[in-house]
Design an enzyme around this catalytic site. Sequence first.
Site, short mmCIF file in Angstrom:
data_model
loop_
_atom_site.label_atom_id
_atom_site.label_comp_id
_atom_site.label_asym_id
_atom_site.label_seq_id
_atom_site.Cartn_x
_atom_site.Cartn_y
_atom_site.Cartn_z
N ASP A 237 -57.41 27.69 -59.61
CA ASP A 237 -56.24 28.58 -59.63
C ASP A 237 -56.61 30.02 -59.92
O ASP A 237 -56.19 30.94 -59.22
CB ASP A 237 -55.23 28.10 -60.68
CG ASP A 237 -54.62 26.76 -60.32
OD1 ASP A 237 -54.67 26.39 -59.14
OD2 ASP A 237 -54.09 26.08 -61.23
N ASP A 250 -56.18 27.02 -65.35
CA ASP A 250 -55.47 26.04 -64.53
C ASP A 250 -54.00 26.06 -64.95
O ASP A 250 -53.66 25.73 -66.09
CB ASP A 250 -56.07 24.64 -64.73
CG ASP A 250 -55.68 23.69 -63.62
OD1 ASP A 250 -55.42 24.15 -62.50
OD2 ASP A 250 -55.62 22.47 -63.88
N LYS A 252 -50.28 24.63 -64.90
CA LYS A 252 -49.62 23.35 -64.71
C LYS A 252 -48.14 23.47 -65.04
O LYS A 252 -47.72 24.32 -65.85
CB LYS A 252 -50.25 22.26 -65.60
CG LYS A 252 -51.71 21.96 -65.28
CD LYS A 252 -51.85 21.32 -63.91
CE LYS A 252 -53.30 20.98 -63.62
NZ LYS A 252 -53.49 20.44 -62.25
#
Length: 346
Positions: A237, A250, A252
């Site tokens: 990402d 990352d 989420k």
Amino acid sequence: MKAFQTICRQLRSSKWFSVEPAALVCFSTSCYSCGRNKKMNPYEEVDQEKYSHLVQSVLSFRGLARTPESLFDEDALLYGPVSKQKPPKQEEEARVPQNWFPIFNPERHVKPDTSDPSIPLKIPLQRNVVPSVTRILQETMTKRQFFYLERWKQRMILELGENGFKEYTSNMFLQGKRFHEALESILSPQENLKERDENLKSGYVESVQHILKDVSGVRALESAVQHETLNYTGLLDCVAEYQGKLCVIDWKTSEKPKPLIRNTFDNPLQVVAYIGAMNHDANYSFQVQCGLIVVAYKDGSPAHSHLMDAELCSQYWAKWLLRLEEYTEKKKNQNIQKSDKGADAI
């Protein structure tokens, strides 16, 4: 009081008044009491005087008080001493990767170069036969993970129905995609103010505002990585500095709070897989030693962040190598079975 006592003495001395114990009257409800002799109890024939000393000794004996220590002594006498040996660890924890490969690259600098940090790298993902990190983790889930995933799926189907569940998963995927696109436009230097204002309306983006304040020096956005030695690929990402540390970030989304890193399931393995691949990918000239997992919430409540230092990354890297070996062995066995079926068909 004295008058009452005088009256009582006079009554006792009177010959017309006497106090005698009344005869004991016994009533029986037994049907054998009328017309039949009562059956003798055999215990009444026992010579009680002969055994009086024995009865008295039994009734007067008091055993030792039972304490936890005495109970442990009795258990040791009956079942043997307690084993103080620790229970064996699970098989997964005891295993060690057969083909060890370092997560960090000793030939690469930790800090990025300063050639042109204003333009983040965005290497496209090549669709080829090399397995992705996501596929490897999905196909090597533990039985416990698979059980909980299936139970959640069946509950959602019972509540929403088959079509409702498909629509739900499609909406969740679409929301996650839009969230990543919004973050990419916010962190990209080429963004325009209009797009930024539109993206800030999202609840997920609002959830990570306090995280974005500490993010700077973006080096890569939605960029592919590939580990040529270990043979896997992935799409990370973001690579940026968080609180002064260069991290693979990352992003989420979740409907439930995940305040602890263990609540993120396999996300740490995914992050270290990206870190290991990027540190040995020729497309990147710098090295990363930290990871960051950010869990955003739709209602805009503050996101939970889980920072992984170099030591924690190394621990999860060993677990990732085990999952990678398990995937490789699984695919090898599947290919053998296919070849055996093809030989039988011939």
